[in-house]
Design an enzyme around this catalytic site. Structure first.
Site: not given
Length: 521
Positions: A241-242, A246, A263, A297
């Site tokens: 995610g963002s 994170g 990630e 991403c």
């Protein structure tokens, strides 16, 4: 439920669906209406899990792990092989669902499902290669070695943009390692998660395996997601995610000394040097920047181009962007579908406003697309902007199709000077908080090797003459800095899903101590 979609029934998707699975399907929490970004119409409804159901599912997943870990790893690999076979059989249907629910163009959706098949194949072979090491002991008649043991329940938090691949990267590897998996998918793409879990459930039952090793919880992040992060029965959380998300995951899981695989965001750049093959670079940039409507991403966000090529590259890029076919992603002639939500459109408009306020220039696109051709969807023209690397907006990841053009070097530099100027380009490349994927286009061996060296790209992925997106499952996937440092998929990423144990066996009749210590003499 949308009509005329027989593939939904084949995947077990109903008008009303339970959102939790831990050996049995449950869901008595709030209802979630699933809307397609293609035209804004309803697909189906999901009944999310409540907190009590979440606790029961985690308990079942843990119980399943206790049995699954006793199964020999090659046997676990055989179950994963059969899962891959079933995914291969349903590739067309799963791809159609990915396109309907997430609005990825059908060719990319098929590629994402193929990633699931590929990682199952990879994991099957890996199940016979969970190697430890044998070390030389300094004590006579002692054997020292290490081995790897199953870890427990692995929590997988996936994002909307890869609604099935990220689950499979984690699940296939975790399963052959002897772990069970608890999947919390994005609330924007719950139906693909239900479909994959039903496939995994069927495969598990056919192979006399507790299907709770493939568990699922669909619910709000503020309730179900938060409980997952705090739950000590889940020793590892793999989250995609963002960067903002994170930070939260790392803080909560780290506070209980749990493990994380993060990630997170990317701000990926392609360096284009004077020796670059512009035809190749153009095609790569186009796919990297526009693929998945800029919602990867690994999407290409920045082009760092030598000033001697800047004008020619921009001219060709604008022409290529003008030819991009935008529309219904299920149409194979379409190259770019809609953004996933109206908020994503708003984020793009905000980025355009900010880059202009900081002194940048919009070279092409960025406008929302409306009218009869784009009914109810969130369509935009992809945007190209001239910018500087130090702009605040350029330092951020905008999850939308905006591409920043950044120049480096001297337009009249000699070939020798241009090679030396690559240091400037690398400094620009590395001068962002994120560190996921990177690329350079060059025909110069020294430039390529410098970019791949310890003085070059600071990203987890660095490529030469290919783009920033389209990673293969055989290599470890992940990045550095604010991207989180996690690694999934290939290489030795499997070690994150197991616990390492160092063993020493004394087969003598003496008790010598290490380091020559004499005790009690």
């Amino acid at each position: 439920m949308v009509r005329g979609n027989d593939f939904l029934k084949k995947l077990g998707i109903e008008d009303i669906n339970h959102g939790g699975f831990g050996g049995e399907w449950v869901g008595s929490g709030p209802e979630l209406e699933v809307i397609t970004p293609i035209d804004g119409s309803r697909i189906a409804t999901v009944r999310q899990v409540n907190e009590e159901e979440f606790d029961r599912i985690v308990e079942r997943a843990h119980a399943a792990f206790l049995k699954w870990r006793t199964v020999p790893a090659p046997r676990r690999g055989e179950v994963v092989r059969r899962l891959g076979h079933r995914l291969r059989e349903l590739k067309d249907e799963l791809a159609q669902l990915v396109t309907l629910e997430m609005a990825k163009i059908i060719a990319e959706a098929e590629g994402e499902v193929q990633e699931m098949v590929d990682i199952c194949d990879f994991a099957t072979g890996l199940s016979r290669q969970l190697y430890g090491l044998s070390m030389q002991s300094e004590r006579p008649d002692h054997r020292m070695f290490e081995q790897w043991h199953p870890l427990g329940v692995v929590g997988v938090i996936s994002a909307f943009n890869f609604p099935v691949a990220v689950w499979s990267w984690n699940t296939a590897i975790a399963a052959i390692c002897g772990d069970s998996v608890l999947w919390k998918p994005s609330s924007q793409t719950p139906l693909t998660a239900i479909a994959c879990t039903k496939i995994a459930e069927q495969v598990a039952c056919e192979n006399d395996v507790d299907p709770a090793i493939f568990s699922l919880v669909i619910g709000k992040g503020s309730t179900v997601g938060d409980r997952l992060l705090h739950d000590r029965r889940i020793p590892l959380v793999s989250a995609t995610g963002s960067c903002q998300m994170g930070y939260r995951v790392a803080q909560v899981v780290g506070k209980r000394l749990g493990r994380t695989i993060l990630e997170l965001g990317g701000n990926n750049a392609v360096i284009v040097t004077p020796s670059a093959n512009l035809d190749m670079a153009l095609r790569t940039i186009l796919f990297g920047a526009v693929g998945t409507a800029g919602q990867r991403c690994t999407s290409t966000r920045r082009i760092i181009v030598h000033e001697s090529l800047r004008e020619a590259l921009v001219k060709r890029l604008v022409k290529a962007y003008e030819g991009i076919r935008i529309g219904d992603p299920s149409d194979r002639s379409i190259l770019m579908g809609p953004l996933v939500t109206r908020d994503a459109v708003a984020d793009l408009q905000n980025a355009i406003r900010r880059v202009q306020e900081e002194g940048g220039e919009i070279l092409y696109g960025g406008e929302p697309l409306e009218g009869a051709k784009y009914p109810g969807g969130h369509y935009v023209k992809p945007c190209i902007a001239a910018a500087k690397n130090e702009y605040e907006i350029v330092q951020e990841e905008t999850f939308a199709p905006i591409l920043y053009i950044i120049g480096y070097g001297n337009k009249s530099a000699t070939p020798q000077q241009a090679v030396a100027e690559l240091e400037e380009a690398i400094a620009l490349h590395n001068g962002v908080p994120q560190g996921l994927s990177s690329s350079i286009f060059t025909e110069n061996l020294r430039e390529a090797e410098l970019f791949l060296s310890h003085r070059g790209s600071d990203c987890g992925i660095a490529n030469v003459n290919i783009g920033t997106s389209g990673a293969e499952i055989g290599g470890a996937f992940g990045g550095e800095k604010e991207t989180g440092g996690g690694r999934e998929s290939g290489s030795d990423s499997w070690k994150a899903y197991m616990r390492r144990q160092t063993n020493t066996v004394n087969w003598s009749t003496e008790l010598p101590l290490a380091q020559g210590i004499k005790f009690g003499e």
